[in-house]
Scaffold this motif. Structure first.
Motif, mmCIF file in Angstrom:
data_model
loop_
_atom_site.group_PDB
_atom_site.id
_atom_site.type_symbol
_atom_site.label_atom_id
_atom_site.label_comp_id
_atom_site.label_asym_id
_atom_site.label_seq_id
_atom_site.Cartn_x
_atom_site.Cartn_y
_atom_site.Cartn_z
ATOM 1 N N PHE A 61 29.300 16.527 15.225
ATOM 2 C CA PHE A 61 30.131 15.782 14.286
ATOM 3 C C PHE A 61 29.557 15.850 12.876
ATOM 4 N N ILE A 62 28.224 15.655 12.754
ATOM 5 C CA ILE A 62 27.596 15.700 11.436
ATOM 6 C C ILE A 62 27.680 17.103 10.848
ATOM 7 N N ARG A 63 27.453 18.113 11.696
ATOM 8 C CA ARG A 63 27.538 19.491 11.225
ATOM 9 C C ARG A 63 28.953 19.814 10.744
ATOM 10 N N PHE A 64 29.957 19.322 11.464
ATOM 11 C CA PHE A 64 31.352 19.547 11.065
ATOM 12 C C PHE A 64 31.624 18.919 9.696
ATOM 13 N N SER A 69 32.508 19.886 3.876
ATOM 14 C CA SER A 69 32.157 19.466 2.516
ATOM 15 C C SER A 69 31.437 20.567 1.754
ATOM 16 N N GLY A 70 31.149 21.691 2.424
ATOM 17 C CA GLY A 70 30.486 22.804 1.774
ATOM 18 C C GLY A 70 28.984 22.653 1.624
ATOM 19 N N LEU A 71 28.394 21.696 2.338
ATOM 20 C CA LEU A 71 26.970 21.404 2.172
ATOM 21 C C LEU A 71 26.096 21.921 3.320
ATOM 22 N N LEU A 72 26.714 22.469 4.362
ATOM 23 C CA LEU A 72 25.935 22.860 5.532
ATOM 24 C C LEU A 72 24.930 23.959 5.212
ATOM 25 N N GLY A 73 25.384 25.045 4.585
ATOM 26 C CA GLY A 73 24.486 26.157 4.287
ATOM 27 C C GLY A 73 23.357 25.754 3.361
ATOM 28 N N ARG A 74 23.700 24.975 2.318
ATOM 29 C CA ARG A 74 22.668 24.524 1.389
ATOM 30 C C ARG A 74 21.655 23.626 2.108
ATOM 31 N N GLY A 75 22.151 22.733 2.952
ATOM 32 C CA GLY A 75 21.258 21.828 3.663
ATOM 33 C C GLY A 75 20.326 22.557 4.607
ATOM 34 N N SER A 79 16.147 22.823 4.380
ATOM 35 C CA SER A 79 15.267 22.387 5.472
ATOM 36 C C SER A 79 14.182 23.403 5.771
ATOM 37 N N ARG A 80 14.357 24.630 5.296
ATOM 38 C CA ARG A 80 13.379 25.685 5.570
ATOM 39 C C ARG A 80 12.525 26.005 4.345
ATOM 40 N N VAL A 303 18.373 15.632 14.583
ATOM 41 C CA VAL A 303 19.823 15.589 14.807
ATOM 42 C C VAL A 303 20.483 16.884 14.345
ATOM 43 N N VAL A 304 20.394 17.217 13.045
ATOM 44 C CA VAL A 304 20.886 18.498 12.534
ATOM 45 C C VAL A 304 19.828 19.079 11.607
ATOM 46 N N ASN A 305 19.740 20.407 11.576
ATOM 47 C CA ASN A 305 18.693 21.059 10.781
ATOM 48 C C ASN A 305 19.145 21.250 9.332
ATOM 49 N N VAL A 306 19.344 20.117 8.661
ATOM 50 C CA VAL A 306 19.711 20.133 7.245
ATOM 51 C C VAL A 306 18.904 19.064 6.506
ATOM 52 N N ARG A 307 18.701 19.300 5.218
ATOM 53 C CA ARG A 307 18.130 18.303 4.311
ATOM 54 C C ARG A 307 18.889 18.358 2.992
ATOM 55 N N LEU A 308 19.182 17.188 2.482
ATOM 56 C CA LEU A 308 19.865 17.092 1.189
ATOM 57 C C LEU A 308 19.135 16.067 0.329
ATOM 58 N N ASN A 309 18.720 16.485 -0.865
ATOM 59 C CA ASN A 309 18.015 15.610 -1.816
ATOM 60 C C ASN A 309 16.759 14.993 -1.211
ATOM 61 N N CYS A 310 16.152 15.700 -0.285
ATOM 62 C CA CYS A 310 14.951 15.190 0.393
ATOM 63 C C CYS A 310 14.186 16.369 0.999
#
Length: 325
Positions: A61-64, A69-75, A79-80, A303-310
């Motif tokens: 759900f979070i990945r969807f 929102s166009g933020l998955l790839g950036r996130g 994270s890497r 939960v999901v392998n993304v990071r935004l502003n952190c």
């Protein structure tokens, strides 16, 4: 090869016996019992202790939401992309032999979450110079289930960690991992203390079992043998026992768990820290009642392998007797 039921039961009995010898029968029985209960349900021990990571539908759900929102790839790219954060603890009573002592702090690795992230951690760690490595929990991706992939990732990481590596468990970790981790060369501190010695002078390193979900931390058992006036460092998975630790007399406190929020608003404002503590303890350096602490946002993701502003980090702490800058 699939083990038969009798073989599985024999292995479980051997593990429980080994853990009982290592931790004491009460600690081993308590930790294993809570794990078995938790694996059977999504909610924790109380209906108020809901954990998002236990919902099997949550990652999708979070990945969807991030994808549309166009933020998955950036996130995922964020994270890497690890930082090496640097912090100094100023301790007037620090033994002279430990002046400039450097501690590599790793936390919330979730090594089986994302292979690219694990490779980034290994690459980052392999080039650093330090005197001691400490790890403050959450090595597994999930809060339940198999541990083999986690142990494989931790073994690969141990190959690039130089010298001693002391660790505590987090709320994602199974106590069943302890024997294998110790066989790899990690020294688990399960409500225990070890003196670090340099030319006759000592620094006291203590560590407690998970205080967040399992609540099997025991500060008294960990710290009773620290002599009055001894400089001490406590490892805990979560900052939630900050008040107890400060009043127990610890000089320094290293922890993680919060991920710094992981998915934050611009400016690094976390949506949630999943920790019962003041928000200013959720990330970075802090000081409470004379005790200095540092909450790392961690090197991995949950939960999901993304990071935004952190951004994720590994942390180098330097101990010094000098005054604060």
């Amino acid at each position: 090869m699939t083990l038969s039921a009798p073989e599985t039961e024999d292995q479980d009995e051997l593990l429980e016996y080994r853990l009982s010898l290592r931790l004491g029968p009460v600690h081993a029985r308590q930790r294993l019992g809570i794990e078995r209960e938790a694996e059977a349900r999504v909610l924790g021990r109380k209906r108020s202790s809901f954990h998002l990571e236990n919902l099997t539908s949550a990652p999708g759900f979070i990945r969807f939401c991030l994808r549309i929102s166009g933020l998955l790839g950036r996130g995922q790219a964020n994270s890497r992309r690890l930082d090496t954060a640097r912090n100094r603890f100023h301790l007037p009573g620090l033994p002279g032999e430990f002046e400039g002592f450097r501690i590599l702090h790793l936390t919330d690795l979730h090594v089986d979450m994302d292979e690219a992230n694990l490779q980034a951690v290994i690459h980052q760690v392999s080039s650093l110079d330090y005197d001691l490595c400490v790890l403050t929990g959450d090595y597994r991706k999930d809060t339940r289930g198999p541990i083999d992939a986690t142990l494989d990732g931790m073994a690969r990481l141990r190959e690039v960690i130089r010298g001693p590596a002391y660790a505590v468990l987090g709320n994602h970790d199974s106590v069943r991992m302890v024997p294998a981790l110790e066989d790899m060369g990690y020294s688990l501190l399960m409500n225990e203390m070890v003196p670090l010695e340099r030319n006759g002078e000592q620094l006291y390193l203590a560590g407690v079992d998970d205080p967040h979900f399992y609540k099997v931390h025991n500060l008294q058992r960990a710290g009773d043998d620290i002599p009055p006036g001894g400089t001490s460092l406590l490892l805990s998975h979560s900052p939630e026992i900050w008040r107890e630790a400060a009043h127990a007399g610890y000089d320094m406190f290293l922890c993680g768990h919060t991920h710094g929020g992981q998915i934050c608003l611009p400016g690094g404002i976390p949506l949630t820290l999943d920790a019962d503590c003041p928000r200013h303890l959720g990330r970075g350096y802090w000081r409470v009642n004379g005790m200095q602490g540092y909450t790392s946002p961690g090197a991995g993701t949950s939960v999901v392998n993304v990071r935004l502003n952190c951004p994720p980090e590994v942390t180098l702490h330097t101990l010094t007797r000098g005054p604060s800058q």
